[in-house]
Design a protein around this motif. Structure first.
Motif, PDB file in Angstrom:
ATOM      1  N   THR A 247       0.838  -1.204   0.000  1.00 38.84           N
ATOM      2  CA  THR A 247       0.000   0.000   0.000  1.00 38.84           C
ATOM      3  C   THR A 247       0.873   1.255   0.000  1.00 38.84           C
ATOM      4  O   THR A 247       0.621   2.214  -0.739  1.00 38.84           O
ATOM      5  CB  THR A 247      -0.933   0.005   1.235  1.00 38.84           C
ATOM      6  N   GLU A 248       1.923   1.241   0.815  1.00 42.41           N
ATOM      7  CA  GLU A 248       2.856   2.379   0.880  1.00 42.41           C
ATOM      8  C   GLU A 248       3.519   2.609  -0.480  1.00 42.41           C
ATOM      9  O   GLU A 248       3.658   3.739  -0.939  1.00 42.41           O
ATOM     10  CB  GLU A 248       3.977   2.074   1.889  1.00 42.41           C
ATOM     11  N   VAL A 249       3.935   1.519  -1.108  1.00 40.09           N
ATOM     12  CA  VAL A 249       4.623   1.632  -2.402  1.00 40.09           C
ATOM     13  C   VAL A 249       3.671   2.236  -3.441  1.00 40.09           C
ATOM     14  O   VAL A 249       4.040   3.156  -4.181  1.00 40.09           O
ATOM     15  CB  VAL A 249       5.152   0.257  -2.868  1.00 40.09           C
ATOM     16  N   TYR A 252       3.083   5.925  -2.797  1.00 34.92           N
ATOM     17  CA  TYR A 252       4.278   6.678  -3.194  1.00 34.92           C
ATOM     18  C   TYR A 252       4.313   6.814  -4.711  1.00 34.92           C
ATOM     19  O   TYR A 252       4.645   7.868  -5.257  1.00 34.92           O
ATOM     20  CB  TYR A 252       5.514   5.935  -2.689  1.00 34.92           C
ATOM     21  N   SER A 258       5.623   8.193 -10.465  1.00 33.53           N
ATOM     22  CA  SER A 258       6.751   7.449 -11.048  1.00 33.53           C
ATOM     23  C   SER A 258       6.300   6.103 -11.611  1.00 33.53           C
ATOM     24  O   SER A 258       5.750   5.269 -10.903  1.00 33.53           O
ATOM     25  CB  SER A 258       7.824   7.228  -9.975  1.00 33.53           C
ATOM     26  N   ASP A 260       8.280   3.740 -12.614  1.00 31.87           N
ATOM     27  CA  ASP A 260       9.123   2.682 -12.045  1.00 31.87           C
ATOM     28  C   ASP A 260       8.539   2.186 -10.725  1.00 31.87           C
ATOM     29  O   ASP A 260       8.491   0.991 -10.467  1.00 31.87           O
ATOM     30  CB  ASP A 260      10.543   3.206 -11.804  1.00 31.87           C
ATOM     31  N   VAL A 261       8.110   3.150  -9.898  1.00 32.21           N
ATOM     32  CA  VAL A 261       7.569   2.758  -8.592  1.00 32.21           C
ATOM     33  C   VAL A 261       6.268   1.986  -8.785  1.00 32.21           C
ATOM     34  O   VAL A 261       6.041   0.961  -8.132  1.00 32.21           O
ATOM     35  CB  VAL A 261       7.367   3.992  -7.685  1.00 32.21           C
ATOM     36  N   SER A 263       5.384   0.191 -11.326  1.00 30.88           N
ATOM     37  CA  SER A 263       5.577  -1.171 -11.837  1.00 30.88           C
ATOM     38  C   SER A 263       6.229  -2.057 -10.780  1.00 30.88           C
ATOM     39  O   SER A 263       5.951  -3.257 -10.711  1.00 30.88           O
ATOM     40  CB  SER A 263       6.336  -1.181 -13.171  1.00 30.88           C
ATOM     41  N   LEU A 264       7.069  -1.457  -9.915  1.00 32.60           N
ATOM     42  CA  LEU A 264       7.558  -2.199  -8.748  1.00 32.60           C
ATOM     43  C   LEU A 264       6.373  -2.662  -7.897  1.00 32.60           C
ATOM     44  O   LEU A 264       6.300  -3.828  -7.481  1.00 32.60           O
ATOM     45  CB  LEU A 264       8.486  -1.310  -7.910  1.00 32.60           C
ATOM     46  N   TYR A 267       4.692  -5.560  -9.396  1.00 34.54           N
ATOM     47  CA  TYR A 267       5.516  -6.754  -9.197  1.00 34.54           C
ATOM     48  C   TYR A 267       5.348  -7.302  -7.773  1.00 34.54           C
ATOM     49  O   TYR A 267       5.201  -8.512  -7.560  1.00 34.54           O
ATOM     50  CB  TYR A 267       6.989  -6.413  -9.481  1.00 34.54           C
TER      51      TYR A 267
ATOM     52  N   TYR B 252      15.409  -3.889  -6.784  1.00 43.23           N
ATOM     53  CA  TYR B 252      14.689  -3.406  -7.965  1.00 43.23           C
ATOM     54  C   TYR B 252      15.224  -2.028  -8.376  1.00 43.23           C
ATOM     55  O   TYR B 252      15.404  -1.741  -9.565  1.00 43.23           O
ATOM     56  CB  TYR B 252      13.200  -3.327  -7.629  1.00 43.23           C
ATOM     57  N   VAL B 261      12.638   4.802  -7.231  1.00 42.41           N
ATOM     58  CA  VAL B 261      12.561   3.562  -6.456  1.00 42.41           C
ATOM     59  C   VAL B 261      13.582   3.587  -5.320  1.00 42.41           C
ATOM     60  O   VAL B 261      13.276   3.211  -4.187  1.00 42.41           O
ATOM     61  CB  VAL B 261      12.765   2.327  -7.364  1.00 42.41           C
TER      62      VAL B 261
END
Lengths: 321, 321
Positions: A247-249, A252, A258, A260-261, A263-264, A267, B252, B261
């Motif tokens: 949830t935090e990710v 953010y 972002s 990248d974030v 898609s992280l 994942y 990552y 990230v």
């Protein structure tokens, strides 16, 4: 491969279960299913989700065992329930390879004892296969079926888990860890200390000693033995912590925009969402039953069907039992 | 504010502890410290880290209680140990506001009973204040001091936690949750079921019922009551899961080279690294003792000094006890 699915007992209702069944049939072309539940309800859900009815059999069982029922009592009194009908069919019919249910855990366990007991008639355990940090799987046993345990029960869980990882997952000499509050042999509550001595004395087990919570899922052991109360904490605290960080990710990612974030985040959701990982194996019975979480969605059915295909490719486990 | 620090018992040795002490003195200008340990060793570390010696007193205590010592025995036999010397000084000296130790948890507890018992002489508990998902703090009690508990011990933990959150953290009517394997009152092992009845009957407690592991740190309760074995799992599994996901995020970030990230990773490290969060409060004694983790680094000393400043601003808690 023919499986029986108890369509009741899911928090999301039989329609979600039948939808998942349809997705599993779509993915596994040689799969056929028996769907146990209220005939009219199941038929409607099958039509709605366009299930291939030549691969579906409906077992009419209008009764339901709820979470408010007393487990052992319900198994004897609610003979018309979808859970009892499914367990009975699995026990009697040779064409069925396994069963999926979302229902009352205690009742499933009691029903397994009644309809699927292994010759030794030992108490079954509810195990979960959790992805470990080093890429292996850790079999946590017990995850909540038996919350008041004796040392000999934990010893039995260790043997069930060891046997399962050997036969069903081809792990040679599975490493057995005992959940404790410290790595030293002297650490643990009375139950753990007494169990430690039993595991150490059992030469058939590859016992590696106590394992602390912070490395429980590092891959340090293949089987993590715990009483059902503590084991339940390991599983649920892990799940809650994953959900929290993910949830935090995602927050953010949205705040910063972002890619990248984000898609992280996706994942991490794919890798760590324990809710979609399927269900728990009931160990210590004659044929495989997988207990899906009450709140799992349709995807869980597909994952669980995959678990059965994996089991089927290593048939020795349940045949021996 | 004058604190006493037991410089032994840290996995990283007295030099790290003294270094942390120096950082705390740097941050808190009105802080002064008593450092208990082997005089020559402490003096050398003080010189190495340029501690302001006008704010430092050294208490020579060359003995050491290790993790291999029997807790209660060690407290009586190792009178020259830095832990016993510190506890004795805290009990006797009015100028000392609190103590920090990294040592053998069992021995610290036994020493607290000997030197700092509250008039009621009840068993102390080891609590941790963990950051909850909704921004509040959850006081987990017990985190491992007592691993074989009775219902009345858990009831006592609930009262200690409630009192602490009220007096030291100004939470009005702290919500008390009981860790269990299901939210319903009927769920739990024997210990939890019996404790549930005691907590429900205690009108001074704001008991909200059972809390499952997946929401234990959501902020649903201010005090989470558990036996020390299960409580230890909640704390350590949370910590291990944080570490695991943060490692994934950093990997990552390095793989993709994404700055977003990597800065997310740094944010997660700062927020979720429980290792740097300081230590556990010993509740149920006359003056505050904070137990740092054996493997914590120098930063933990600074965090713990901050915890004492916070306690000092709400003095009522330990004065009453």
């Amino acid at each position: 491969m023919k499986l029986i699915i108890d369509t009741k007992g899911s928090d999301k209702g039989p329609t979600t279960v039948v939808k998942g069944a349809g997705m599993a049939l779509e993915k596994y072309k040689d799969l056929s299913l028996v769907l146990a539940g209220t005939r009219a309800e199941v038929e409607e859900a099958c039509a709605l989700n366009a299930l291939p009815m030549d691969r579906v059999e409906i077992l009419d069982a209008p009764g339901e065992i709820t979470n408010y029922d007393h487990p052992a009592e319900a198994i004897y009194k609610k003979a018309d329930s979808s859970m009892v009908a499914s367990l009975r069919a699995l026990g009697e019919r040779e064409d069925l390879s396994g069963m999926i249910t979302h229902g009352n855990t205690g009742a499933v366990l009691a029903g397994c004892v009644r309809f699927l007991s292994a010759p030794e008639r030992t108490r079954p355990a509810l195990a979960a296969l959790l992805p470990a940090e080093n890429g292996t799987d850790t079999c946590l046993v017990d995850t909540g079926a038996t919350v008041d345990c004796t040392p000999s029960m934990l010893h039995h869980f260790a043997r069930l888990g060891s046997d399962f990882m050997q036969k069903a997952y081809r792990v040679e000499r599975p490493k057995i860890g005992l959940l404790s509050n410290g790595a030293e042999a002297s650490k643990g509550n009375r139950l753990v200390k007494e169990t430690h001595a039993l595991l150490e004395a059992d030469e058939e087990l590859n016992f590696i000693g106590n394992v602390e919570g912070n490395v429980a899922l590092s891959g340090i052991c293949d089987v993590l033995v715990a009483d059902g109360f503590a084991g339940n904490q390991v599983m649920k605290v892990t799940e809650g912590t994953y959900r929290r960080i993910i949830t935090e990710v995602m927050k953010y990612g949205k705040k910063t925009g972002s890619r990248d974030v984000l898609s992280l985040g996706q994942y991490l959701i794919d890798t760590y969402d324990l809710g979609s990982l399927g269900g728990g194996y009931i160990l210590g019975i004659r044929k495989p039953v997988i207990k899906a979480r009450g709140n799992s969605g349709e995807k869980a059915i597909v994952s669980i069907a995959g678990m059965f295909y994996n089991l089927a490719s290593h048939r020795t486990f349940y045949e021996k039992n």
